[in-house]
Design a protein around this motif. Structure first.
Motif, short mmCIF file in Angstrom:
data_model
loop_
_atom_site.label_atom_id
_atom_site.label_comp_id
_atom_site.label_asym_id
_atom_site.label_seq_id
_atom_site.Cartn_x
_atom_site.Cartn_y
_atom_site.Cartn_z
N ALA A 105 25.69 18.83 48.52
CA ALA A 105 26.38 19.06 49.05
C ALA A 105 27.83 18.88 48.51
O ALA A 105 28.75 20.18 48.56
N SER A 159 24.86 24.29 51.29
CA SER A 159 25.86 24.02 52.47
C SER A 159 25.62 23.23 53.30
O SER A 159 25.77 23.29 54.01
N GLN A 166 17.35 23.18 54.03
CA GLN A 166 17.18 25.28 54.05
C GLN A 166 16.65 25.90 52.20
O GLN A 166 15.99 26.15 52.29
N ILE A 257 15.37 26.99 60.21
CA ILE A 257 16.21 27.17 60.35
C ILE A 257 17.00 27.12 61.55
O ILE A 257 16.24 28.16 61.78
N ALA A 258 18.15 26.74 61.71
CA ALA A 258 18.62 27.51 63.14
C ALA A 258 20.50 26.75 63.38
O ALA A 258 20.93 26.29 62.04
N GLY A 259 21.63 27.58 63.57
CA GLY A 259 23.13 26.84 64.23
C GLY A 259 23.44 26.25 64.94
O GLY A 259 22.85 27.65 65.91
N SER A 260 24.97 25.92 65.96
CA SER A 260 24.81 26.27 66.60
C SER A 260 26.73 26.27 66.31
O SER A 260 26.83 25.76 65.41
N PRO A 261 27.01 27.04 67.25
CA PRO A 261 28.73 27.34 66.88
C PRO A 261 29.15 26.53 67.15
O PRO A 261 29.08 25.53 67.98
N GLY A 262 30.70 25.51 66.48
CA GLY A 262 31.63 24.53 67.09
C GLY A 262 30.49 23.23 67.45
O GLY A 262 31.20 22.32 68.26
N GLY A 263 29.87 22.59 66.36
CA GLY A 263 29.05 21.68 65.96
C GLY A 263 28.28 21.13 66.40
O GLY A 263 27.63 22.57 67.12
N ASP A 271 16.36 24.96 68.64
CA ASP A 271 15.64 25.79 68.23
C ASP A 271 14.79 25.63 66.87
O ASP A 271 13.95 26.70 66.47
N ASP A 382 23.48 18.63 60.61
CA ASP A 382 24.81 18.09 59.64
C ASP A 382 25.89 18.57 61.56
O ASP A 382 25.00 19.28 61.94
N ALA A 384 28.26 20.71 61.67
CA ALA A 384 29.27 21.36 62.13
C ALA A 384 28.18 22.21 62.67
O ALA A 384 28.46 23.28 63.09
N GLY A 385 26.78 21.88 62.79
CA GLY A 385 25.93 22.57 63.31
C GLY A 385 24.96 23.50 62.92
O GLY A 385 24.28 24.07 63.59
N ASN A 386 25.04 22.72 61.68
CA ASN A 386 23.06 23.34 61.47
C ASN A 386 22.35 22.16 61.35
O ASN A 386 21.74 21.37 61.60
#
Lengths: 397, 483
Positions: A105, A159, A166, A257-263, A271, A382, A384-386
């Motif tokens: 990181a 990331s 990842q 692997i996935a993500g969400s916006p805004g935390g 997901d 993490d 931030a949303g990952n």
């Protein structure tokens, strides 16, 4: 699609160096979290960390080096341990077919600070040329390539806290799709005052003064504890592994692997877990090795997602009270811990009187316990949303 | 799950460079052979031996975007401005919101929300469309046919349109939450990330102020601004980073991990970067002269290059303008030395071969090579040798270029900006010149235009990148009509 198996592991952590010691550390349950000894911590709002002790890079270097950043040192430790355990003789291997996927990181923060200190205090002409190439976040992977003459596919993830998760998912994809028979996948994160100062300013660290500072899913949790460590896993096409008589530790059956916006939101965790479970059923998963680390909003999102995917009473645990939050190495060390759990049929416990409401319907053991398990799902998240999840399964031959 | 036969295409591009902050200005300047390098003024480098480089001019962003960016971190402005161009060209703006930003039906109903009330642009909810008698296409130009039309034609949205929202009924029947279905990933790369913010924090003994040590912040910011619920990754492979991001992004499409990928690199000039790069003794105080006998080093620049990637099927189904196909990705390491290229160019030759093999393209089909061409003695001669090794005698019929002669070395953005120049070369049939070449070097004897762009039919381009640490990336792009 090839079946992807893990044929070697090389953890460097606060509770043990090498897979055997690390596994024993998990079974014993003694925390690697201690008062910070590396620098004066009184002026900060956190006082403990899980730093790697008794590590001398000389034990792991094929040829001597003048200077290495701690991040690179830990990387050499992990690489050397896993390579030895794998039984792969690089001299007899077509190295262009070996992928090297690494992660961190923050990279060479110790050297960044050291290098820039001269520039700040004395001026640009006084920066030491020898130090600068060690400040890059791809220094560790480059030096591994050069040292071991690894000229195959090469990728470095930075990331954030899910960097090594990842990297694992990419290594899995490269082997599963048949592009390479073997992928060395690793990650490292060093502990030093520079990263500590930064993390302290981010208000994610618990002010706790001893090993109880990290209470994942705890009602009184007030932050996490910085950890340090590195790990490497050898991912291999199962046929390739069988052909060379490799020791198969487990199979990776899926990665998400996935993500969400805004935390970090529960939806991202859900997901990632759903994708990692893939064609298996949620009921096939015997235990969830959570990413939970004592940061309240992260633990809450994860607990909600686990319940959504698995229903109530899912057996869930975490190793963060033992090794802290290791950021860029967190995902790879989660997988090392999942291997330990499968090998010894053991679930570590989380000591805590009272848990957050979202986790009350999870089955979280207070003490480590034996459990028959074939399949473990692990998370790497993490703030931030990952989100990254992987599922590993015992291989019966 | 991984489908290596899936074809990946580029449908959007955006650049922020020393020669322009939009694609057309950038391309016109490249073709005219403009020199974008000069004295750096955006960052105080007065105490450094070399102050020449390429800086970007003021970036204009709408207030609603500006308000979300750090005022201290110029790199964020570059990324966001380049992403904005790329998603608008790809038609992901607004369209994107309707796929990744819409709360699931149940949630919208529970909260009594109209889609448009919540999200500004995009598809109104079915009920509202029906009540207002609107056809989606009548109202919104491109995108989803109205429900009635889909039903009349017996279409499942996904069967027809690949990359869009399945109809409500289908989502309900399949028990899908809206957010589960379509994923836009963000893959960025950088060498120095937010190093411009570290001046008040690194090397000091004072409490940490506002410096950002993390590499992933820009990707998180892009996901937040455009409400993207796909994975996002940040890569760092020194000066081959930008190309690596595009290559990895293509792999995410092939493996089915994302439906769209916003991919590329960025880096801003900072005192930290300059402190180190000055000491590597690669900066010239002359002009940047790639492939010239008297070349004496490179010059560093800042900027961002972003592309939108999707599958060929997705682009066809939503009638996107396909700019080019990304058909090959080669990536490796020389395994030789931290700062010097391998003597014979073996590493970059192998990535070119790996990328061509993946593309299923034979070396005699290559029309052009957009080189790494840094202007250092070692890079340019070894890269020339590598191109000859891969293309054989044909190499003398394949014009090359180094656009670094005009825009400098954009660090983590170099590979992605050069990839975009490669695509523009295919689209416009013009190969930009390598300027400042006055004394030919017998070791760098491949053909290249030197004053202005060369008109040429270009179907296949290789774009090369190499970096500190010994890593190499080659990308192969092919003309869309051939896709």
């Amino acid at each position: 699609m090839k079946r992807v198996v893990i044929t070697a592991a090389g953890p460097v952590t606060a509770i043990g160096i090498g897979q055997e010691c690390f596994t024993e550390g998990i079974l014993e349950g003694g925390s690697g979290i201690m008062e910070i000894a590396a620098f004066e911590h009184g002026k900060y709002d956190a006082h403990v960390a899980a730093a790697v002790e008794d590590f001398d890079v000389k034990d792991f270097l094929p040829t001597p080096k003048n200077y290495l950043d701690r991040n690179t040192e830990l990387s050499f430790g992990a690489f050397s341990l896993a390579l030895k355990a794998s039984g792969i003789d690089l001299a007899k291997t077509d190295k262009s077919e070996l992928a090297l996927i690494w992660s961190t990181a923050f990279g060479g923060t110790d050297t960044m600070n050291l290098f820039y200190s001269d520039v700040q205090k004395k001026g640009p002409r006084f920066g030491k040329p020898i130090l600068f190439p060690h400040t890059y976040s791809n220094t560790a992977i480059s030096m591994l390539s050069i040292e071991y003459k690894l000229n195959g596919p090469h990728m470095n993830f930075v990331s954030g806290w899910t960097a090594s998760g990842q990297a694992l998912a990419y290594g899995y994809d490269l082997v599963a799709s048949g592009r390479v028979p073997v992928a060395f996948v690793g990650g490292a994160e060093s502990f030093n005052e520079t990263v500590f100062r930064f993390q302290s300013s981010q208000k994610i660290l618990s002010p706790g003064a001893d090993e109880t500072a990290c209470v994942p899913f705890g009602r009184t949790a007030d932050g996490t504890v910085m950890g340090e460590g590195a790990g490497m896993l050898v991912l291999e096409d199962m046929e390739h592994a069988l052909k060379r008589g490799a020791n198969i530790l487990a199979e990776i059956t899926g990665a998400g692997i996935a993500g969400s916006p805004g935390g970090l939101k529960a939806a991202a965790v859900e997901d990632a877990m759903s994708k990692a479970i893939g064609n298996l059923n949620a009921t096939d998963i015997d235990c969830v090795l959570a990413s939970a680390n004592g940061i309240p909003h992260m633990d809450k999102a994860e607990a909600v997602a686990i319940q959504k995917v698995f229903g109530e009473n899912k057996l869930t645990t975490t190793i963060k009270p033992l090794i802290g939050e290791t950021f860029g190495a967190a995902g790879i060390l989660q997988l090392h811990a999942a291997l330990s759990m499968l090998e010894r049929q053991f679930v570590p416990g989380i000591k805590e009187e009272s848990r957050i409401p979202e986790a009350e319907n999870l089955q979280i053991p207070d003490e480590g316990c034996s459990k028959n398990m074939k399949t473990v799902l692990l998370n790497n998240l993490d703030p931030a949303g990952n989100a990254v999840s992987l599922v590993i399964r015992q291989v019966k031959l | 799950m991984s489908d290596t036969s899936k074809r990946v295409v580029v449908t959007g591009m955006g650049v922020i460079t020393p020669l322009g902050n939009d694609i057309q200005t950038f391309w016109n300047a490249l073709c005219a052979g403009k020199d974008g390098l000069g004295q750096i003024t955006s960052c105080n480098l007065s105490d450094f031996p070399v102050q020449q480089g390429g800086e970007v001019s003021k970036i204009h962003l709408p207030t609603e975007l500006l308000s979300r960016l750090s005022t201290d971190d110029r790199s964020q402005h570059m990324v966001v401005a380049a992403v904005k161009q790329a998603v608008e060209q790809a038609g992901l703006s607004g369209f994107e919101e309707c796929r990744t930003g819409v709360p699931p039906v149940a949630e919208r109903q529970a909260r009594g929300l109209s889609y448009t009330e919540e999200h500004g642009a995009g598809v109104p909810p079915v009920a509202e469309r029906q009540a207002r008698g609107l056809s989606y296409t009548e109202e919104h130009g491109a995108g989803v046919p109205p429900v009635a039309e889909r039903q009349a034609r017996g279409l499942s949205y996904t069967e027809e349109h690949g990359a869009c929202v399945p109809p409500v009924a289908e989502r309900q029947a399949r028990g899908l939450s809206y957010t589960e279905e379509y994923k836009t990933a963000v893959v960025l790369s950088t060498n120095f990330a937010s190093a411009g913010t570290l001046d008040g924090d690194l090397g000091l003994d004072t409490p940490w102020t506002k410096g950002n040590l993390g590499f992933g912040t820009a990707a998180d910011l892009v996901a937040d601004i455009w409400s993207l619920s796909g994975p996002r990754a940040t890569l760092s492979l020194s000066c081959s980073s930008g190309a690596a991001a595009i290559g990895y992004g293509a792999d995410l499409i092939r493996s089915g991990r994302a439906d769209f990928v916003i991919a590329g690199g960025y880096d801003a000039i900072s005192r930290f970067a300059w402190a180190g790069l000055s000491l590597l003794r690669t900066m010239t105080d002359d002009k940047l002269r790639p492939f010239d006998k008297n070349r004496s080093g490179t010059l560093f620049s800042e900027g961002a290059g972003i592309v939108v990637l999707e599958s060929y099927e997705s682009a066809k189904l939503r009638n996107s303008h396909i700019l080019a196909e990304l058909c090959g990705f080669g990536f490796n390491n020389n395994a030789y030395h931290m700062t010097a290229p391998s003597k014979d160019g073996q590493g970059i030759a192998e990535t070119m071969e790996m990328a061509l093999k993946e593309a299923g393209i034979s070396p005699d089909m290559v029309d052009h090579v957009n080189t790494h061409g840094t202007g250092t003695q070692l890079n340019d001669s070894t890269e020339t040798a590598a191109i000859k090794k891969v293309l054989g005698m044909n190499a003398y019929d394949v014009p090359i270029t180094s656009i670094k002669s005009m825009i400098g070395h954009l660090m983590g953005a170099a590979g992605s900006v050069e990839a975009i120049a490669s695509i523009l070369t295919i689209l416009n049939g013009k190969i930009p010149p390598t300027i400042n070449l006055t004394t030919p070097d017998p070791e760098c004897d491949l053909p290249m235009p030197t004053a202005e762009a060369l008109e040429a039919d270009v179907d296949v381009v290789i774009s090369n990148s190499s970096g500190i640490g010994g890593n190499n990336v080659s990308l192969v792009f092919r003309k869309a009509e051939k896709a």
